[in-house]
Every structure is written in structure tokens, then in C-alpha cells.
Design a protein around this motif. Structure first.
Motif, PDB file in Angstrom:
ATOM      1  N   LEU A  62      79.755 102.244  87.980  1.00 35.76           N
ATOM      2  CA  LEU A  62      80.094 103.121  89.097  1.00 35.76           C
ATOM      3  C   LEU A  62      80.835 104.378  88.633  1.00 35.76           C
ATOM      4  N   ASP A  63      80.952 104.556  87.302  1.00 33.53           N
ATOM      5  CA  ASP A  63      81.633 105.713  86.700  1.00 33.53           C
ATOM      6  C   ASP A  63      83.119 105.766  87.055  1.00 33.53           C
ATOM      7  N   GLN A  64      83.723 104.614  87.300  1.00 30.17           N
ATOM      8  CA  GLN A  64      85.163 104.541  87.566  1.00 30.17           C
ATOM      9  C   GLN A  64      85.827 104.036  86.280  1.00 30.17           C
ATOM     10  N   GLY A  79      86.749  98.776  74.245  1.00 30.65           N
ATOM     11  CA  GLY A  79      86.589  99.856  73.284  1.00 30.65           C
ATOM     12  C   GLY A  79      85.455 100.797  73.666  1.00 30.65           C
ATOM     13  N   SER A  80      84.332 100.237  74.106  1.00 31.26           N
ATOM     14  CA  SER A  80      83.180 101.064  74.472  1.00 31.26           C
ATOM     15  C   SER A  80      83.471 101.903  75.708  1.00 31.26           C
ATOM     16  N   THR A  81      84.228 101.342  76.648  1.00 30.71           N
ATOM     17  CA  THR A  81      84.580 102.096  77.856  1.00 30.71           C
ATOM     18  C   THR A  81      85.519 103.249  77.511  1.00 30.71           C
ATOM     19  N   ASP A  91      84.726 107.318  77.681  1.00 34.66           N
ATOM     20  CA  ASP A  91      85.636 108.135  78.482  1.00 34.66           C
ATOM     21  C   ASP A  91      86.325 109.191  77.617  1.00 34.66           C
ATOM     22  N   GLY A  92      85.799 109.402  76.399  1.00 37.18           N
ATOM     23  CA  GLY A  92      86.340 110.438  75.522  1.00 37.18           C
ATOM     24  C   GLY A  92      87.568 110.028  74.742  1.00 37.18           C
ATOM     25  N   ARG A 152      81.027 108.318  65.012  1.00 37.28           N
ATOM     26  CA  ARG A 152      80.160 109.509  65.056  1.00 37.28           C
ATOM     27  C   ARG A 152      80.715 110.543  66.021  1.00 37.28           C
ATOM     28  N   TYR A 153      81.217 110.101  67.169  1.00 40.00           N
ATOM     29  CA  TYR A 153      81.794 111.035  68.139  1.00 40.00           C
ATOM     30  C   TYR A 153      83.013 111.745  67.559  1.00 40.00           C
TER      31      TYR A 153
END
Length: 336
Positions: free
Chosen positions: A128-130, A170-172, A176-177, A222-223
């Protein structure tokens, strides 16, 4: 559920909760639509109400309205509504489980289920992009699973599930930058899962979670522009992946990291092999085109190589488009 209610009337709390959990397990095995999951928890809640275990903040009338809503025909709206139903369902389950752990705090299965619901809620909130709320829910899952792993060090599954929650948190954070904050969580997951596989090398769940840890950490590195550090993680992720489609996805991301690190021989060799795969999806061909595009830009002082790589990039973009990938829209958004 009715067996649970009878056990409650006989004051057999453990048997009552066990019956409720059996009902929950039957539901998981059937994997019904999320709307049915919500209806199940409504019945679950009503059983607790009849037993005198009322939970605060529960709106019975609102829940009945939600389960009787007419179907939504628009696909995107329907998917969004189903996610909202699942979010309410998970939040309701958490309230139920918080009540159960308060009533019977010494049953580890209840705490495990509470952690699982926080983990699943984190996944729903991510969809839900929250992101901030998703991180908070995953943190709860990590907290409860870390406590279980500490209290029961000989129960291997608690450590494996803790690693899974660390990986998802960690992935979230990464998406989220916040990749820097994600790296220690991936490393914690790696430590737990490598230890679990030393104990049982055939643990399929541990292998899958470890693949996710290496793949997730490689993307975070990589990011952050730490390409060389990402290469071993990409390699381990490929080794742990049996799915051909997932191997393609990992290798295409690996090739972009190689290109960004200006390892042109390795990057071009990898994408040349990927592009030969007849089953490569449009997304894979698009990323191969990105590598050739980066190579063309890097070889601007060599007219022959510059043209060769640019032509190959355009060929792959056309192939990606022919396979249904919206390469033009992606092209304007993608720095690669």
C-alpha cells in the motif's frame, strides 16, 4: 470455533485456544480470498465476544458492512480494496492475538502467531506504499521473534523466521531510501541462516530466506554505489536460486552493477548470454539494453565500439517492446 467455545465454558483455556488456532490453520491451508479471511476473523471475534472476551476498538457493525460491500469491477480499485481488507484483517488479528498473549502469556505459539501477523501486516502496508508503517510492523515482528529465539535457542524455526523478518525490514528500509540502515539487518539475517544451514543443510525455508538476504543486500549495496561489495552477494544469490526466471532477474541486476563499476568485459559477457535466452522477458532484455547503452557512452572515444554497442542497445529495446515491455516509458525514467 464452536469447539473452542465449548472448551471455554468448561474453563479449559489451553484447549480452547488450540481449537481456535486449528481453525486458523485450516483457513491458511485453503488460502481463500482476503474477503473470506476478513469474514473468518469476524466470526472469530464474535466467538470471543460470546465468550466474554471483548476487544477494545472493535466495530462489529462496520465489519459487517465491509463484508457485505458490492463487488468492485475496476481491477486496480478492486486490488486496492482487497489490500485494504487484508490490512484491516491483519490489524484485527493483531488485536485478538495481543488479547490472547495477555490472557495466556506463557504459550510461545501465541507469540509466534503475533509476530507472524505483524510480519504479514508489514508486507500489506508495503504493497500500500505505507513504508513507515510497514517498517514499524516489521520491527514488532523482529522484536517478538528475537525474544522467542532467545528464550528457545534449540527451536531452529524461530531463528529462521527471525532472519526472514530482518530481511523484509531491511528490504523495506532499502526501498524507502535507507539502504545504510538496511545493511546490518541483512547481515544479521545472513548470520542466523548460515548457522541454521550448518545445523540442517536441507532446510528449504532457510535456503530461500538466505537467497533473499544476499539478493536484497546486493541491491542495497548497488543503490549505495558500493558495486564491488555487491558482486559476491549476487553470485551467492544465483547459486541459491533454482528458479530460472529469478536467476535471470538476479543476473540482469548484477550486470548493471558490473557496468556501473566499469567492469565492461564481465558486464557485456553476462548480458550477451542473457539476451540469447529465448525465455528472457521484456524486462530482462530492457536491462541488457541499459548495459549496452552504458557501454556505448563509456566508449565514446572509440567510434566503432560506440556504434556497435549503441546499435545493440536499440535492438534489445525493440525486442523488449515486442515482448510487451513499456520500454519507452521506462527509458525516460531510468538513469541507466
Amino acid at each position: 470455533i464452536w469447539q473452542a467455545m465449548a472448551e471455554f465454558q468448561l474453563d479449559n483455556l489451553d484447549q480452547a485456544f488450540a481449537a481456535l488456532w486449528r481453525a486458523d490453520e485450516h483457513l491458511k491451508l485453503r488460502r481463500p480470498p482476503s474477503r473470506h479471511v476478513f469474514e473468518f476473523n469476524l466470526l472469530y471475534q464474535e466467538a470471543l465476544v460470546l465468550l466474554g472476551v471483548q476487544l477494545p476498538g472493535y466495530d462489529l457493525a462496520q465489519s459487517k458492512r465491509l463484508t457485505s460491500l458490492p463487488p468492485i469491477t475496476d481491477k486496480k480499485k478492486r486490488e486496492r480494496q482487497e489490500k485494504e481488507w487484508e490490512r484491516r484483517d491483519r490489524e484485527q488479528s493483531i488485536r485478538i492475538l495481543e488479547r490472547l498473549t495477555g490472557l495466556v502469556p506463557d504459550v510461545p505459539e501465541h507469540w509466534d502467531s503475533l509476530a507472524a501477523q505483524h510480519h504479514k501486516l508489514g508486507r500489506v502496508l508495503t504493497n500500500l506504499d505505507q513504508m513507515e508503517a510497514a517498517c514499524a510492523s516489521y520491527e514488532k515482528a523482529v522484536q517478538f521473534r528475537n525474544d522467542l529465539a532467545s528464550r528457545f535457542p534449540n527451536v531452529l524455526i524461530y531463528r529462521v523466521l527471525l532472519a526472514g523478518s530482518c530481511c523484509n525490514l531491511g528490504s523495506t528500509l532499502r526501498d524507502d531510501g535507507k539502504s545504510n540502515a538496511a545493511i546490518p539487518l541483512y547481515s544479521r539475517g545472513e548470520e542466523l541462516l548460515e548457522a541454521a544451514l550448518r545445523h540442517n543443510g536441507e532446510d528449504k525455508m532457510a535456503k530461500e530466506f538466505l537467497r533473499n538476504v544476499y539478493w536484497g543486500r546486493a541491491r542495497a549495496l548497488r543503490y549505495l554505489g558500493r558495486y564491488a561489495e555487491a558482486f559476491p552477494d549476487y553470485e551467492r544469490a544465483v547459486e541459491l536460486t533454482s528458479s530460472t526466471s529469478e536467476q535471470l532477474q538476479i543476473r540482469e541486476q548484477w550486470s548493471i552493477a558490473l557496468a556501473r563499476a566499469e567492469r565492461w568485459d564481465a558486464a557485456l559477457a553476462q548480458v550477451a548470454e542473457l539476451a540469447k535466452n529465448r525465455n528472457a522477458p521484456g524486462r530482462c532484455l530492457y536491462n541488457c539494453a541499459c548495459v549496452f547503452s552504458l557501454a556505448a557512452a563509456a566508449k565514446s572515444d572509440d567510434a566503432k565500439l560506440h556504434e556497435q554497442y549503441a546499435v545493440r542497445a536499440l535492438e534489445l529495446l525493440r525486442s523488449a517492446r515486442d515482448k510487451g515491455f513499456d520500454a519507452i516509458r521506462k527509458f525516460h525514467e531510468d538513469p541507466d
